[in-house]
Scaffold this active site. Structure first.
Site, PDB file in Angstrom:
ATOM      1  N   GLY A   8      13.086   0.219 -36.988  1.00 51.58           N
ATOM      2  CA  GLY A   8      14.004  -1.307 -36.881  1.00 51.58           C
ATOM      3  C   GLY A   8      15.340  -0.906 -36.279  1.00 51.58           C
ATOM      4  N   THR A  10      18.402  -1.243 -37.432  1.00 52.57           N
ATOM      5  CA  THR A  10      19.275  -0.442 -38.229  1.00 52.57           C
ATOM      6  C   THR A  10      18.841   0.637 -38.839  1.00 52.57           C
ATOM      7  OG1 THR A  10      20.367  -2.565 -39.172  1.00 52.57           O
ATOM      8  CG2 THR A  10      20.808  -0.641 -40.299  1.00 52.57           C
ATOM      9  N   ILE A  12      15.216   3.582 -39.624  1.00 51.53           N
ATOM     10  CA  ILE A  12      13.616   3.952 -39.180  1.00 51.53           C
ATOM     11  C   ILE A  12      13.353   4.295 -40.499  1.00 51.53           C
ATOM     12  CG2 ILE A  12      12.351   5.373 -37.950  1.00 51.53           C
ATOM     13  CD1 ILE A  12      14.098   5.458 -35.763  1.00 51.53           C
ATOM     14  N   ALA A 109       7.194  -6.093 -32.943  1.00 52.30           N
ATOM     15  CA  ALA A 109       6.303  -5.516 -33.555  1.00 52.30           C
ATOM     16  C   ALA A 109       6.100  -5.727 -35.160  1.00 52.30           C
ATOM     17  CB  ALA A 109       6.187  -4.138 -33.177  1.00 52.30           C
ATOM     18  N   ASP A 110       7.300  -5.457 -35.929  1.00 48.40           N
ATOM     19  CA  ASP A 110       7.464  -5.615 -37.152  1.00 48.40           C
ATOM     20  C   ASP A 110       7.021  -6.991 -37.850  1.00 48.40           C
ATOM     21  OD1 ASP A 110       9.687  -6.699 -35.873  1.00 48.40           O
ATOM     22  OD2 ASP A 110      11.145  -6.175 -37.303  1.00 48.40           O
ATOM     23  N   ARG A 111       7.383  -8.015 -36.947  1.00 42.63           N
ATOM     24  CA  ARG A 111       6.880  -9.326 -37.495  1.00 42.63           C
ATOM     25  C   ARG A 111       5.506  -9.566 -37.139  1.00 42.63           C
ATOM     26  NH1 ARG A 111      10.945 -13.171 -34.397  1.00 42.63           N
ATOM     27  NH2 ARG A 111      10.298 -14.629 -35.738  1.00 42.63           N
TER      28      ARG A 111
END
Length: 259
Positions: A8, A10, A12, A109-111
């Site tokens: 991310g 902020t 990892i 990607a996280d979403r």
């Protein structure tokens, strides 16, 4: 075992996963300049503390919203774990869901991973709220298709901006105010009220508007480190899934290897 990596803006997060069971997780500040060798030294020590060795890792999957960090994570996988890292969203771990928005390639990607995991765990139309550097509100329908969402400043980002721009305001911890009153009697209390209750009001207001627009029953799933902080003072969440992204990566890796 699988090493799932969520890179991310902020932090990892590295998680050691057996099946869908998270055996251990570690977090390090995101720094695109960090080399594969630096990651390896850090991870080797943490693996040992948990009773594992590098040889226990035989697969790696990465989701990242920081493109500059990807190369060194790939090198880490090749050099120290002897395997090619799979990249979420790329063959053979494509999303496998409809991305029904104007610019599908721009979706973080996280979403996408959160949407996949949320629908594996919960049926129906969903709103997934991820409390990270940004607070993201993602809507998916009962088929699992991603329909769009909202990006808002994360609470830490909001507080940093406030303290940076106002010279006399002190830095405060992110926590619920000690009183239910929303009329602060001193500067620190007023800041706690503004940051905390202001954020609660934003969450409730945006979710209410999103539900009205969807027009069908919607379940709200929260994830991210601060989800439990807000849960105590709002009833907007139907479920808290603290490891949603890691769970989604494990599901994607599993699906790719069942084909």
């Amino acid at each position: 075992m699988l090493l799932a990596i969520d890179a991310g803006n902020t932090n990892i997060v590295f998680a050691l996963v057996a099946g869908r069971d998270i055996k251990a997780r570690w977090r390090i500040a995101t720094d695109p300049r960090r080399t594969a060798d630096e990651y390896a030294v850090w991870l080797s020590q943490l693996l040992a503390l948990e009773g594992y060795a590098r040889s226990d890792v035989d697969a790696v999957i990465v989701a990242t919203v920081v493109p500059r960090a990807l190369h060194n994570l790939q090198v880490l996988s090749q050099k120290y774990f002897g395997t090619e890292a799979l990249i979420a969203g790329q063959a053979p771990v494509e999303w496998g869901i409809a991305i029904d928005v104007d610019e599908p390639a721009s979706l973080g990607a996280d979403r996408a991973v959160n949407t996949i995991a949320a629908h594996a765990l919960h049926a129906g139309d969903l709103i997934v709220i991820d409390f990270g550097t940004a607070a993201t509100f993602d809507v998916s329908d009962y088929t699992g298709a991603y329909k769009g969402g909202i990006i808002a400043p994360g609470i830490n980002l909001s507080l940093d901006a406030l303290v940076t721009a106002a010279a006399k305001l002190p830095r405060i911890a992110i926590e619920a105010p000690s009183s239910a009153s929303v009329i602060g009697r001193n500067t620190v209390d007023q800041m706690h009220i503004g940051i905390y209750w202001g954020y609660i009001a934003m969450i409730e207001g945006l979710v209410s508007r999103m539900k009205a627009e969807v027009g069908r029953p919607v379940k709200v799933i929260a994830t991210g480190g601060l989800a439990t902080l807000f849960e105590r003072h709002t009833k907007v969440f139907d479920a808290i899934e603290p490891d949603l992204t890691i769970q989604g990566l494990a599901m994607m890796w599993e699906k790719a290897h069942i084909r």
